[in-house]
Scaffold this motif. Structure first.
Motif, PDB file in Angstrom:
ATOM      1  N   PHE A 168      48.880  38.085  50.098  1.00  0.00           N
ATOM      2  CA  PHE A 168      49.339  38.978  50.737  1.00  0.00           C
ATOM      3  C   PHE A 168      48.740  40.529  49.473  1.00  0.00           C
ATOM      4  O   PHE A 168      49.248  41.429  49.574  1.00  0.00           O
ATOM      5  CB  PHE A 168      50.925  39.189  50.532  1.00  0.00           C
ATOM      6  N   ALA A 169      47.820  40.304  49.180  1.00  0.00           N
ATOM      7  CA  ALA A 169      46.991  41.591  47.882  1.00  0.00           C
ATOM      8  C   ALA A 169      46.613  42.304  48.304  1.00  0.00           C
ATOM      9  O   ALA A 169      45.907  42.087  49.274  1.00  0.00           O
ATOM     10  CB  ALA A 169      45.785  39.966  47.087  1.00  0.00           C
ATOM     11  N   VAL A 170      46.515  43.495  48.209  1.00  0.00           N
ATOM     12  CA  VAL A 170      46.279  44.289  48.134  1.00  0.00           C
ATOM     13  C   VAL A 170      44.187  44.297  48.693  1.00  0.00           C
ATOM     14  O   VAL A 170      43.839  45.075  49.239  1.00  0.00           O
ATOM     15  CB  VAL A 170      46.658  46.132  47.979  1.00  0.00           C
ATOM     16  N   ASN A 171      44.077  43.611  47.572  1.00  0.00           N
ATOM     17  CA  ASN A 171      42.422  43.676  47.385  1.00  0.00           C
ATOM     18  C   ASN A 171      42.177  41.993  47.640  1.00  0.00           C
ATOM     19  O   ASN A 171      42.212  41.214  47.297  1.00  0.00           O
ATOM     20  CB  ASN A 171      41.718  44.038  46.190  1.00  0.00           C
ATOM     21  N   PRO A 172      41.989  41.447  49.207  1.00  0.00           N
ATOM     22  CA  PRO A 172      41.787  40.153  49.334  1.00  0.00           C
ATOM     23  C   PRO A 172      40.646  39.028  48.536  1.00  0.00           C
ATOM     24  O   PRO A 172      40.526  38.115  48.410  1.00  0.00           O
ATOM     25  CB  PRO A 172      41.745  39.645  50.867  1.00  0.00           C
ATOM     26  N   ALA A 173      39.916  40.212  48.537  1.00  0.00           N
ATOM     27  CA  ALA A 173      38.562  39.442  47.762  1.00  0.00           C
ATOM     28  C   ALA A 173      38.222  39.510  46.681  1.00  0.00           C
ATOM     29  O   ALA A 173      37.652  38.213  46.071  1.00  0.00           O
ATOM     30  CB  ALA A 173      37.015  40.649  48.520  1.00  0.00           C
ATOM     31  N   GLY A 174      38.921  40.494  46.147  1.00  0.00           N
ATOM     32  CA  GLY A 174      39.087  40.725  44.272  1.00  0.00           C
ATOM     33  C   GLY A 174      39.868  39.250  44.396  1.00  0.00           C
ATOM     34  O   GLY A 174      39.564  39.170  43.217  1.00  0.00           O
ATOM     35  N   ALA A 175      40.955  39.481  44.886  1.00  0.00           N
ATOM     36  CA  ALA A 175      42.431  38.262  44.469  1.00  0.00           C
ATOM     37  C   ALA A 175      41.680  37.149  44.652  1.00  0.00           C
ATOM     38  O   ALA A 175      41.715  36.476  43.384  1.00  0.00           O
ATOM     39  CB  ALA A 175      43.274  38.844  45.346  1.00  0.00           C
ATOM     40  N   TRP A 176      40.977  36.536  45.855  1.00  0.00           N
ATOM     41  CA  TRP A 176      40.296  34.900  45.358  1.00  0.00           C
ATOM     42  C   TRP A 176      39.479  34.714  44.958  1.00  0.00           C
ATOM     43  O   TRP A 176      39.204  33.874  43.981  1.00  0.00           O
ATOM     44  CB  TRP A 176      40.180  35.590  47.329  1.00  0.00           C
ATOM     45  N   ASP A 177      38.836  36.184  44.524  1.00  0.00           N
ATOM     46  CA  ASP A 177      37.233  35.479  43.375  1.00  0.00           C
ATOM     47  C   ASP A 177      38.372  35.473  42.143  1.00  0.00           C
ATOM     48  O   ASP A 177      37.800  34.312  41.106  1.00  0.00           O
ATOM     49  CB  ASP A 177      36.813  37.074  43.006  1.00  0.00           C
ATOM     50  N   PHE A 178      38.734  35.931  41.297  1.00  0.00           N
ATOM     51  CA  PHE A 178      39.839  36.149  40.250  1.00  0.00           C
ATOM     52  C   PHE A 178      41.158  34.540  40.464  1.00  0.00           C
ATOM     53  O   PHE A 178      41.408  34.175  39.201  1.00  0.00           O
ATOM     54  CB  PHE A 178      40.645  36.512  40.263  1.00  0.00           C
ATOM     55  N   TRP A 179      41.210  34.669  41.790  1.00  0.00           N
ATOM     56  CA  TRP A 179      42.021  33.326  41.446  1.00  0.00           C
ATOM     57  C   TRP A 179      41.559  31.764  41.886  1.00  0.00           C
ATOM     58  O   TRP A 179      41.889  30.983  40.825  1.00  0.00           O
ATOM     59  CB  TRP A 179      42.321  33.262  43.068  1.00  0.00           C
ATOM     60  N   VAL A 180      39.736  31.641  42.209  1.00  0.00           N
ATOM     61  CA  VAL A 180      39.129  30.311  41.741  1.00  0.00           C
ATOM     62  C   VAL A 180      38.467  30.593  40.370  1.00  0.00           C
ATOM     63  O   VAL A 180      38.668  29.741  39.842  1.00  0.00           O
ATOM     64  CB  VAL A 180      37.431  31.143  43.000  1.00  0.00           C
ATOM     65  N   LYS A 181      38.668  31.621  39.638  1.00  0.00           N
ATOM     66  CA  LYS A 181      38.338  31.880  38.422  1.00  0.00           C
ATOM     67  C   LYS A 181      39.245  30.496  37.586  1.00  0.00           C
ATOM     68  O   LYS A 181      39.692  29.931  36.890  1.00  0.00           O
ATOM     69  CB  LYS A 181      37.820  32.596  37.266  1.00  0.00           C
ATOM     70  N   GLY A 220      42.929  41.597  41.335  1.00  0.00           N
ATOM     71  CA  GLY A 220      42.253  42.249  42.140  1.00  0.00           C
ATOM     72  C   GLY A 220      43.162  43.716  42.428  1.00  0.00           C
ATOM     73  O   GLY A 220      41.437  44.504  43.033  1.00  0.00           O
ATOM     74  N   TYR A 221      44.119  43.779  42.325  1.00  0.00           N
ATOM     75  CA  TYR A 221      44.268  45.671  42.399  1.00  0.00           C
ATOM     76  C   TYR A 221      43.605  47.181  42.158  1.00  0.00           C
ATOM     77  O   TYR A 221      43.383  47.471  42.186  1.00  0.00           O
ATOM     78  CB  TYR A 221      46.056  45.202  42.502  1.00  0.00           C
ATOM     79  N   THR A 222      43.401  46.455  40.565  1.00  0.00           N
ATOM     80  CA  THR A 222      42.718  47.848  39.975  1.00  0.00           C
ATOM     81  C   THR A 222      41.006  47.740  40.762  1.00  0.00           C
ATOM     82  O   THR A 222      40.973  49.022  40.221  1.00  0.00           O
ATOM     83  CB  THR A 222      42.233  47.166  38.423  1.00  0.00           C
ATOM     84  N   MET A 260      40.489  48.400  43.447  1.00  0.00           N
ATOM     85  CA  MET A 260      40.918  49.542  44.594  1.00  0.00           C
ATOM     86  C   MET A 260      40.041  51.081  44.632  1.00  0.00           C
ATOM     87  O   MET A 260      40.366  52.070  45.403  1.00  0.00           O
ATOM     88  CB  MET A 260      42.442  49.595  44.806  1.00  0.00           C
ATOM     89  N   GLY A 261      40.113  51.498  43.196  1.00  0.00           N
ATOM     90  CA  GLY A 261      39.690  52.277  43.264  1.00  0.00           C
ATOM     91  C   GLY A 261      41.135  53.735  42.183  1.00  0.00           C
ATOM     92  O   GLY A 261      41.898  53.163  42.492  1.00  0.00           O
ATOM     93  N   TYR A 262      40.455  54.791  41.600  1.00  0.00           N
ATOM     94  CA  TYR A 262      41.498  55.433  40.185  1.00  0.00           C
ATOM     95  C   TYR A 262      42.452  56.020  41.492  1.00  0.00           C
ATOM     96  O   TYR A 262      43.487  56.453  40.882  1.00  0.00           O
ATOM     97  CB  TYR A 262      40.764  56.263  39.650  1.00  0.00           C
ATOM     98  N   ASP A 263      41.943  56.825  42.500  1.00  0.00           N
ATOM     99  CA  ASP A 263      42.705  58.091  43.892  1.00  0.00           C
ATOM    100  C   ASP A 263      43.579  56.473  44.257  1.00  0.00           C
ATOM    101  O   ASP A 263      45.243  57.334  43.801  1.00  0.00           O
ATOM    102  CB  ASP A 263      42.123  58.573  44.826  1.00  0.00           C
ATOM    103  N   TRP A 264      44.012  55.717  44.304  1.00  0.00           N
ATOM    104  CA  TRP A 264      44.908  55.119  44.843  1.00  0.00           C
ATOM    105  C   TRP A 264      45.479  54.836  43.684  1.00  0.00           C
ATOM    106  O   TRP A 264      46.731  54.750  43.819  1.00  0.00           O
ATOM    107  CB  TRP A 264      44.010  53.572  45.626  1.00  0.00           C
ATOM    108  N   TRP A 265      45.226  53.737  42.472  1.00  0.00           N
ATOM    109  CA  TRP A 265      45.737  53.619  40.935  1.00  0.00           C
ATOM    110  C   TRP A 265      46.982  54.616  40.836  1.00  0.00           C
ATOM    111  O   TRP A 265      48.060  54.707  40.420  1.00  0.00           O
ATOM    112  CB  TRP A 265      44.946  53.294  40.656  1.00  0.00           C
ATOM    113  N   SER A 266      46.199  55.688  40.894  1.00  0.00           N
ATOM    114  CA  SER A 266      47.322  56.950  40.262  1.00  0.00           C
ATOM    115  C   SER A 266      48.320  57.144  40.317  1.00  0.00           C
ATOM    116  O   SER A 266      48.782  58.107  40.436  1.00  0.00           O
ATOM    117  CB  SER A 266      45.909  58.112  39.396  1.00  0.00           C
ATOM    118  N   SER A 267      47.585  56.977  42.165  1.00  0.00           N
ATOM    119  CA  SER A 267      48.965  57.236  43.342  1.00  0.00           C
ATOM    120  C   SER A 267      50.595  57.085  42.718  1.00  0.00           C
ATOM    121  O   SER A 267      51.558  57.139  43.286  1.00  0.00           O
ATOM    122  CB  SER A 267      48.538  56.952  44.556  1.00  0.00           C
ATOM    123  N   TYR A 268      50.519  56.040  41.662  1.00  0.00           N
ATOM    124  CA  TYR A 268      52.082  55.541  41.875  1.00  0.00           C
ATOM    125  C   TYR A 268      52.242  55.178  39.867  1.00  0.00           C
ATOM    126  O   TYR A 268      52.965  55.414  38.787  1.00  0.00           O
ATOM    127  CB  TYR A 268      51.712  53.776  41.190  1.00  0.00           C
TER     128      TYR A 268
END
Length: 467
Positions: free
Chosen positions: A92-105, A312-314, A316-324
């Motif tokens: 359910f990650a917001v960044n699936p590609a980045g999430a699975w890449d780190f998951w493998v590591k 891998g949620y970081t 997503m870029g600064y604009d999305w990140w700083s919205s929180y």
């Protein structure tokens, strides 16, 4: 030259791993923590050492019978739950590609964590793994301490380039976690708690112990010279525990007071300035970044309390990140949670944080049991002392990790594997009384059938009697 030497070492160690797979575990920790390829300048700098050693170890595990079942202690069960939970949050990650890449590591680290208790058992193997981990990080403590002294503390101590430990904050925490292990290893050799069965080690055991005592103090200097506030705070937390177990703690305290008050030895100005920013954190950009990041992580967890944002949620870029964010700043932004607790909370929600904390607490409590009962139950001083060392290391990890993003640090998961192994060792080892009784039985029991040289002596006696 270094490249060829390292290549020769790796090629030379492969046959030993295939014959004794547990050596592959020792090699894996050596490569992961010391990062020897970081000290080369040629083809070995990018050579996949960890992958080679990992694959050879897995092959040896499958081909060799020298293994034991996974001990499903509460730590291993919680670790399996942790694997399942981070897999769920990756779905359910917001960044699936980045999430699975780190998951493998991350799964590669956890795979070794599960395999380690299968291959490492018995006193000598456990101590060897502990010494490999200790030496891998003590190397940087020794090197960094001498560097800090020679430069007057005017430059920061850094980790091996191109590795997870390259930054001053990460190598600072790693060396801090190794400090109790270095201290206990010094006692192990100096007081000769264990007979390694190697004559040269026994002969130079005390000098080795004294050398490790020196490395301990050089590592303290090296941690300070990283100028990492997280490492400095963690060092402040564990120092009372370290001093309390030292035989000459009052002498050490007196010498410290004498050095500062009489001789006039002071810390480098850069270190004192760094320390003062902890009190005036509102004026420090780095400190305010952390406070902003913690607020962002909390808001993310509130939005997705069960699954969080995933790995891998970081990205997503600064604009999305700083919205929180609760507030903005004029500083240069680094998209990082700056904390193991807030990081896990943002990535995996409050459920993931609960599992992470339960695993940490369970590991600490098991170490406490080993520390309190090992000497009485088995007479193994080294087991109790290393349990104490790992406890203090975990305290340092928990304190320093409050300011650093090290939730997936392989050293922490190596400690979990060691705790499981040490607990099994405590459960299976005979008590001193039982061991003595067994030795007496072995010495007095008569053989069930004639064996050489018994049958020779028996026949000779019979012949004499017949004469």
């Amino acid at each position: 030259m270094r490249d060829y030497l390292l290549f020769a070492i790796i090629i030379g160690i492969v046959p030993f791993i295939l014959k004794r797979p547990w050596i592959g575990i020792a090699a894996w920790f050596w490569i992961g923590l010391m990062v020897p390829q970081g000290h080369t300048w040629g083809f070995m700098r990018t050579f996949p050492l960890a992958m080679v050693i990992g694959l050879v170890t897995l092959a040896a595990l499958l081909m060799n019978r020298d293994r034991r079942p996974i001990p499903w202690s509460r730590e291993m069960i919680l670790l399996a739950v942790w694997v399942g939970y981070v897999t769920l949050t990756s779905v359910f990650a917001v960044n699936p590609a980045g999430a699975w890449d780190f998951w493998v590591k991350f799964m590669k680290i956890l795979l070794i964590t599960f395999i380690t208790p299968m291959l490492v058992y018995g006193e000598k193997r456990i101590i060897t793994i502990l010494l490999v981990i200790t030496a891998s990080l003590a190397f940087y403590g020794f090197k960094g301490g001498l560097f800090a002294i020679s430069t007057g503390g005017n430059h920061s101590v850094l980790g091996p380039p191109g590795s997870y430990l390259s930054g001053n904050t990460y190598i600072g925490l790693a060396m801090l976690m190794a400090l109790p292990l270095i201290l206990v290893s010094a006692r192990l050799f100096y007081r000769q708690w264990v007979d390694f069965g190697i004559p040269i080690v026994k002969r130079f055991s005390r000098p080795l112990g004294l050398g490790l005592y020196a490395v301990f103090w050089l590592t303290v200097i090296s941690v300070l010279a990283t100028y990492s506030r997280g490492a400095l705070l963690a060092l402040l937390v564990i120092t009372p525990f370290l001093l309390w177990r030292m035989k000459h703690k009052w002498l050490i305290a007196s010498l410290a007071i004498l050095a500062v008050g009489v001789i006039g030895i002071t810390a480098p100005e850069r270190l004192t300035e760094r320390w003062q920013t902890i009190e005036t954190y509102e004026e420090d950009t780095s400190a305010m970044q952390r406070i902003q990041s913690w607020g962002i992580s909390l808001n993310m967890a509130k939005e997705n309390p069960v699954t969080g944002m995933g790995f891998g949620y970081t990205n997503m870029g600064y604009d999305w990140w700083s919205s929180y964010a609760n507030f903005e700043g004029s500083w240069r932004h680094v998209l990082s949670p700056h904390s193991i607790y807030f990081g896990v909370m943002a990535q995996h929600g409050f459920g993931g944080l609960a599992i992470f904390l339960l695993l940490l607490a369970a590991t600490f409590l098991t170490l406490n049991k080993i520390r309190r009962t090992a000497i009485q139950h088995t007479g193994q001083i080294w087991l109790a002392e290393y349990a104490w060392a790992l406890q203090i290391s975990l305290i340092g990890y928990a304190a320093g990790g409050a300011f650093l993003d090290v939730a997936y640090f392989d050293l922490y998961y190596a400690f979990i594997a060691l705790v499981v192994i040490m607990w099994r060792e405590l459960q299976e080892a005979p008590s001193p009384g039982e061991a003595a009784t067994q030795n007496t039985k072995d010495n007095t029991a008569s053989p069930a059938s004639p064996r050489f040289p018994d049958f020779v002596a028996t026949r000779t006696t019979d012949q004499n009697e017949s004469k």
